[in-house]
Design an enzyme around this catalytic site. Structure first.
Site, PDB file in Angstrom:
ATOM      1  N   CYS A  78       0.779  -1.307   0.029  1.00  0.00           N
ATOM      2  CA  CYS A  78      -0.113   0.201  -0.118  1.00  0.00           C
ATOM      3  C   CYS A  78       0.804   1.216  -0.070  1.00  0.00           C
ATOM      4  O   CYS A  78       1.499   1.595  -1.004  1.00  0.00           O
ATOM      5  CB  CYS A  78      -0.959  -0.095   1.150  1.00  0.00           C
ATOM      6  SG  CYS A  78      -2.395   1.094   1.047  1.00  0.00           S
ATOM      7  N   HIS A 177      -3.153  -5.112   1.513  1.00  0.00           N
ATOM      8  CA  HIS A 177      -2.392  -5.552   2.872  1.00  0.00           C
ATOM      9  C   HIS A 177      -2.526  -6.986   3.354  1.00  0.00           C
ATOM     10  O   HIS A 177      -3.199  -7.386   4.412  1.00  0.00           O
ATOM     11  CB  HIS A 177      -3.033  -4.692   4.160  1.00  0.00           C
ATOM     12  CG  HIS A 177      -2.877  -3.218   3.987  1.00  0.00           C
ATOM     13  ND1 HIS A 177      -2.019  -2.523   4.476  1.00  0.00           N
ATOM     14  CD2 HIS A 177      -3.828  -2.271   3.251  1.00  0.00           C
ATOM     15  CE1 HIS A 177      -2.067  -1.083   4.152  1.00  0.00           C
ATOM     16  NE2 HIS A 177      -3.214  -1.071   3.479  1.00  0.00           N
ATOM     17  N   GLU A 179      -0.628  -8.309   5.267  1.00  0.00           N
ATOM     18  CA  GLU A 179      -0.272  -8.470   6.746  1.00  0.00           C
ATOM     19  C   GLU A 179      -1.494  -8.388   7.657  1.00  0.00           C
ATOM     20  O   GLU A 179      -1.281  -8.593   8.925  1.00  0.00           O
ATOM     21  CB  GLU A 179       0.846  -7.274   6.954  1.00  0.00           C
ATOM     22  CG  GLU A 179       0.269  -5.804   7.191  1.00  0.00           C
ATOM     23  CD  GLU A 179       0.094  -5.331   5.780  1.00  0.00           C
ATOM     24  OE1 GLU A 179       0.119  -5.830   4.747  1.00  0.00           O
ATOM     25  OE2 GLU A 179      -0.069  -4.124   5.781  1.00  0.00           O
TER      26      GLU A 179
HETATM   27  N1  GLN Z   1      -3.354   6.496   0.951  1.00  0.00           N
HETATM   28  C1  GLN Z   1      -2.127   6.045   1.570  1.00  0.00           C
HETATM   29  C2  GLN Z   1      -0.977   6.869   1.169  1.00  0.00           C
HETATM   30  O1  GLN Z   1      -1.338   7.518   0.048  1.00  0.00           O
HETATM   31  C3  GLN Z   1      -1.904   4.546   1.563  1.00  0.00           C
HETATM   32  C4  GLN Z   1      -3.051   3.879   2.275  1.00  0.00           C
HETATM   33  C5  GLN Z   1      -2.451   2.569   3.203  1.00  0.00           C
HETATM   34  O2  GLN Z   1      -1.277   2.395   3.238  1.00  0.00           O
HETATM   35  N2  GLN Z   1      -3.385   1.699   3.459  1.00  0.00           N
HETATM   36  O3  GLN Z   1      -0.230   6.767   1.582  1.00  0.00           O
END
Ligand code: GLN
Length: 201
Positions: A78, A177, A179
């Site tokens: 992410c 994710h 994890e």
């Molecule tokens: N929207 C977040 C970003 O731009 C990422 C979100 C996340 O890691 N769950 O970093």
């Protein structure tokens, strides 16, 4: 093999747990000497702008970026995916990434339709059952260079497919994710197909 989880911000503990479940030595890293001592890195989910700013202010940014570019196996989930992208869309002004993967990633891409959701996806190189993918204000990959392999995709509400897991050499990134689900197969893929492959040379 010591795998560090970058511990500036984000869900560090969950990644350490997933890696430990795969039987590797995983530790939180946030100093220059800790980052020099590891042989692989995980960049957690969280907020990419915050992680980048903290890496700058603690003088870690160039070290991490250089280690990634010189081949250290690295997995980003992410926010971690955003930080591995050579190019970010919908970045805040001046937002930096460590880079390494030749791709354009759009931040908060699903957010225009749905903020957070879960779905089951096929992941190339991981045998069935499908992976439960948790997306939280997630990015998607808009385009990739020729060296990048797409490992998983999702279809948005308009019926368009977007890559959500990619690999370029020793670098792996997912929009979602793993994890958070207790299923450690994506971490195992990273450890077995990327980190352990290096150790055999
Ligand atoms: N929207 C977040 C970003 O731009 C990422 C979100 C996340 O890691 N769950 O970093």
């Amino acid at each position: 093999m010591k795998i560090g989880v970058l511990a500036l911000q984000g869900d560090v503990r969950e990644h350490i747990q997933s890696l430990s479940d795969c039987g590797v030595d995983a530790l939180a890293v946030k100093t220059i000497s800790e980052i020099q001592s590891i042989s692989a890195l995980v960049i957690p989910g969280g907020e990419s702008t915050t992680i980048a700013k903290l890496a700058r202010s603690f003088d870690l940014f160039d070290l991490i970026s250089d280690r990634i570019k010189s081949g250290m196996p690295t997995y980003g989930s992410c926010a971690g995916m955003i930080l591995l992208a050579n190019n970010i869309k919908d970045a805040i002004e001046g937002q930096e990434s460590f880079g390494g993967i030749d791709m354009v990633v759009r931040r908060n891409a699903f957010g225009r339709q749905i903020d957070s959701f879960e779905t089951d996806i096929k992941f190339k190189g991981i045998t069935e059952p499908k992976i439960r993918a948790v997306f939280i204000r997630a990015p998607w990959v808009e385009s990739v260079g020729s060296e990048v392999e797409v490992l998983a995709e999702v279809t948005d509400p308009d019926g368009v497919n977007h890559p959500v897991a990619v690999r370029q050499g020793n670098l792996l990134a997912t929009s979602f994710h793993p994890e958070l689900t207790g299923d450690n197969r994506v971490h195992r893929y990273f450890v077995e197909n990327i980190c352990n492959q290096l150790a055999t040379f």
